[in-house]
Write an enzyme that holds these catalytic residues in place. Structure first.
Site, PDB file in Angstrom:
ATOM      1  N   GLU A  28       0.873  -1.175   0.000  1.00 16.92           N
ATOM      2  CA  GLU A  28       0.000   0.000   0.000  1.00 16.92           C
ATOM      3  C   GLU A  28       0.908   1.222   0.000  1.00 16.92           C
ATOM      4  O   GLU A  28       1.638   1.456   0.960  1.00 16.92           O
ATOM      5  CB  GLU A  28      -0.863  -0.036   1.262  1.00 16.92           C
ATOM      6  CG  GLU A  28      -1.982   0.955   1.288  1.00 16.92           C
ATOM      7  CD  GLU A  28      -2.865   0.730   2.501  1.00 16.92           C
ATOM      8  OE1 GLU A  28      -2.478   1.169   3.603  1.00 16.92           O
ATOM      9  OE2 GLU A  28      -3.925   0.090   2.337  1.00 16.92           O
ATOM     10  N   GLN A  46      -2.738  17.129  -5.272  1.00 16.13           N
ATOM     11  CA  GLN A  46      -2.099  17.058  -6.585  1.00 16.13           C
ATOM     12  C   GLN A  46      -0.985  16.029  -6.566  1.00 16.13           C
ATOM     13  O   GLN A  46      -0.215  15.972  -5.618  1.00 16.13           O
ATOM     14  CB  GLN A  46      -1.533  18.449  -6.935  1.00 16.13           C
ATOM     15  CG  GLN A  46      -0.888  18.547  -8.297  1.00 16.13           C
ATOM     16  CD  GLN A  46      -0.471  19.985  -8.614  1.00 16.13           C
ATOM     17  OE1 GLN A  46      -1.153  20.934  -8.269  1.00 16.13           O
ATOM     18  NE2 GLN A  46       0.665  20.134  -9.274  1.00 16.13           N
ATOM     19  N   ASN A  48       2.314  14.575  -8.881  1.00 15.89           N
ATOM     20  CA  ASN A  48       3.217  14.949  -9.971  1.00 15.89           C
ATOM     21  C   ASN A  48       4.206  13.824 -10.224  1.00 15.89           C
ATOM     22  O   ASN A  48       4.491  13.029  -9.333  1.00 15.89           O
ATOM     23  CB  ASN A  48       3.996  16.217  -9.606  1.00 15.89           C
ATOM     24  CG  ASN A  48       3.095  17.405  -9.349  1.00 15.89           C
ATOM     25  OD1 ASN A  48       2.160  17.657 -10.088  1.00 15.89           O
ATOM     26  ND2 ASN A  48       3.372  18.134  -8.289  1.00 15.89           N
ATOM     27  N   HIS A  61      13.651  23.741  -4.195  1.00 15.21           N
ATOM     28  CA  HIS A  61      12.431  24.487  -4.464  1.00 15.21           C
ATOM     29  C   HIS A  61      11.471  24.513  -3.278  1.00 15.21           C
ATOM     30  O   HIS A  61      11.474  23.616  -2.446  1.00 15.21           O
ATOM     31  CB  HIS A  61      11.672  23.859  -5.645  1.00 15.21           C
ATOM     32  CG  HIS A  61      12.490  23.731  -6.881  1.00 15.21           C
ATOM     33  ND1 HIS A  61      12.370  22.665  -7.732  1.00 15.21           N
ATOM     34  CD2 HIS A  61      13.444  24.531  -7.422  1.00 15.21           C
ATOM     35  CE1 HIS A  61      13.199  22.803  -8.748  1.00 15.21           C
ATOM     36  NE2 HIS A  61      13.872  23.931  -8.576  1.00 15.21           N
ATOM     37  N   LYS A  71       5.115  17.829   0.761  1.00 13.28           N
ATOM     38  CA  LYS A  71       5.261  16.838  -0.305  1.00 13.28           C
ATOM     39  C   LYS A  71       5.546  15.466   0.293  1.00 13.28           C
ATOM     40  O   LYS A  71       6.285  15.350   1.270  1.00 13.28           O
ATOM     41  CB  LYS A  71       6.414  17.211  -1.242  1.00 13.28           C
ATOM     42  CG  LYS A  71       6.208  18.522  -1.973  1.00 13.28           C
ATOM     43  CD  LYS A  71       7.423  18.882  -2.810  1.00 13.28           C
ATOM     44  CE  LYS A  71       7.217  20.208  -3.519  1.00 13.28           C
ATOM     45  NZ  LYS A  71       8.410  20.622  -4.260  1.00 13.28           N
ATOM     46  N   HIS A 118      13.054  21.756  -1.061  1.00 13.34           N
ATOM     47  CA  HIS A 118      13.169  20.356  -1.455  1.00 13.34           C
ATOM     48  C   HIS A 118      13.923  20.241  -2.779  1.00 13.34           C
ATOM     49  O   HIS A 118      13.751  21.058  -3.680  1.00 13.34           O
ATOM     50  CB  HIS A 118      11.768  19.749  -1.609  1.00 13.34           C
ATOM     51  CG  HIS A 118      11.785  18.383  -2.211  1.00 13.34           C
ATOM     52  ND1 HIS A 118      11.442  18.142  -3.514  1.00 13.34           N
ATOM     53  CD2 HIS A 118      12.140  17.189  -1.676  1.00 13.34           C
ATOM     54  CE1 HIS A 118      11.574  16.848  -3.759  1.00 13.34           C
ATOM     55  NE2 HIS A 118      11.994  16.255  -2.657  1.00 13.34           N
ATOM     56  N   TYR A 131       5.439  12.482  -6.632  1.00 12.59           N
ATOM     57  CA  TYR A 131       5.162  13.123  -5.359  1.00 12.59           C
ATOM     58  C   TYR A 131       3.757  13.687  -5.282  1.00 12.59           C
ATOM     59  O   TYR A 131       3.170  14.096  -6.258  1.00 12.59           O
ATOM     60  CB  TYR A 131       6.193  14.199  -5.023  1.00 12.59           C
ATOM     61  CG  TYR A 131       6.364  15.325  -6.017  1.00 12.59           C
ATOM     62  CD1 TYR A 131       5.861  16.591  -5.744  1.00 12.59           C
ATOM     63  CD2 TYR A 131       7.063  15.127  -7.204  1.00 12.59           C
ATOM     64  CE1 TYR A 131       6.042  17.635  -6.634  1.00 12.59           C
ATOM     65  CE2 TYR A 131       7.253  16.159  -8.087  1.00 12.59           C
ATOM     66  CZ  TYR A 131       6.738  17.425  -7.800  1.00 12.59           C
ATOM     67  OH  TYR A 131       6.915  18.454  -8.684  1.00 12.59           O
ATOM     68  N   GLU A 142       6.569  30.598  -6.444  1.00 10.98           N
ATOM     69  CA  GLU A 142       7.802  29.805  -6.461  1.00 10.98           C
ATOM     70  C   GLU A 142       8.919  30.502  -5.697  1.00 10.98           C
ATOM     71  O   GLU A 142       9.070  31.721  -5.768  1.00 10.98           O
ATOM     72  CB  GLU A 142       8.281  29.606  -7.905  1.00 10.98           C
ATOM     73  CG  GLU A 142       7.493  28.621  -8.696  1.00 10.98           C
ATOM     74  CD  GLU A 142       8.054  28.434 -10.107  1.00 10.98           C
ATOM     75  OE1 GLU A 142       8.832  29.298 -10.581  1.00 10.98           O
ATOM     76  OE2 GLU A 142       7.709  27.426 -10.727  1.00 10.98           O
ATOM     77  N   LYS A 168      17.140  27.913 -14.639  1.00 11.40           N
ATOM     78  CA  LYS A 168      16.579  28.521 -13.429  1.00 11.40           C
ATOM     79  C   LYS A 168      17.306  28.036 -12.173  1.00 11.40           C
ATOM     80  O   LYS A 168      17.622  28.827 -11.286  1.00 11.40           O
ATOM     81  CB  LYS A 168      15.094  28.140 -13.343  1.00 11.40           C
ATOM     82  CG  LYS A 168      14.170  29.286 -13.079  1.00 11.40           C
ATOM     83  CD  LYS A 168      12.765  28.942 -13.496  1.00 11.40           C
ATOM     84  CE  LYS A 168      11.899  28.582 -12.342  1.00 11.40           C
ATOM     85  NZ  LYS A 168      10.497  28.437 -12.686  1.00 11.40           N
ATOM     86  N   ASP A 169      17.561  26.726 -12.099  1.00 10.46           N
ATOM     87  CA  ASP A 169      18.190  26.172 -10.904  1.00 10.46           C
ATOM     88  C   ASP A 169      19.666  26.562 -10.778  1.00 10.46           C
ATOM     89  O   ASP A 169      20.245  26.419  -9.708  1.00 10.46           O
ATOM     90  CB  ASP A 169      18.058  24.648 -10.875  1.00 10.46           C
ATOM     91  CG  ASP A 169      16.663  24.199 -10.439  1.00 10.46           C
ATOM     92  OD1 ASP A 169      15.901  25.030  -9.909  1.00 10.46           O
ATOM     93  OD2 ASP A 169      16.339  23.014 -10.640  1.00 10.46           O
TER      94      ASP A 169
END
Length: 190
Positions: A28, A46, A48, A61, A71, A118, A131, A142, A168-169
């Site tokens: 499970e 949500q 992802n 992030h 998350k 994270h 996640y 963000e 971006k990172d």
């Protein structure tokens, strides 16, 4: 499900109970009731999934303010080093991190509460990462801190020359330079 506490309160590792036989296995992967009893009440809204190749580092992030997210992360193919960094100003563990290897083999999951940045690094040829989030993605909220901030001291287990980042990172501020973080004494779960 076994809950493993980490040195940072609220950040936990989850190990499922696996039932295996000659046919394969069953476990499970999530039970709202069991999660609420053993970790804390939550409402995930949500799911992802991402797929990445070796050397990819995604993070660190977070989402700010009313759009903050908790998350619950896991790997269904390959393996990653998953990292949560405490970015709650005033916290006794501010700037500290927990890193855990998640893989298709160990089937571990990692719970990253609101108030944490994270990220993860792909350690296998490829990895499929899934996640759950308890708040919807909101691009206007963000936030991020530099994955390679020397003050964080994260060993991503990948040679620097092999790290692959998004544009971006590659340009996020260090934690000491980040403007919008979290406050330790605020209840982000209300």
């Amino acid at each position: 499900m076994k809950v493993i506490k980490t040195p940072i309160e609220g950040v936990v590792i989850l190990e499922p109970t696996i039932f295996g036989d000659a046919r394969g296995y069953f476990f499970e992967s999530f039970s709202l009731r069991e999660f609420a009893e053993q970790v804390r009440p939550i409402n995930f809204v949500q799911d992802n999934e991402s797929r990445s190749k070796y050397g990819v580092v995604r993070g660190l992030h977070f989402q700010k303010g009313e759009n903050a997210q908790s998350k619950l992360v896991r790997v269904v193919e390959g393996r990653v080093l998953d990292v949560a960094v405490d970015i709650r100003r005033g916290s006794p563990t501010f700037g500290q991190h927990v890193a855990v290897e998640l893989s298709a083999e160990n089937k571990r999951q990692f719970f990253v509460p609101r108030g944490f940045a994270h990220g993860f690094a792909v350690l296998s040829e490829t990895a499929t990462f899934q996640y759950k989030c308890d708040n919807y993605y909101a691009p206007q909220s963000e936030g991020a801190v530099a994955w390679d901030d020397p003050e964080l001291g994260i060993d991503w287990q990948i040679p620097l020359a092999e790290v692959i980042l998004s544009p971006k990172d590659a340009v996020h501020p260090r934690l000491s330079e980040a403007e919008e973080l979290f406050d330790y004494n605020t209840d982000y779960y209300a």
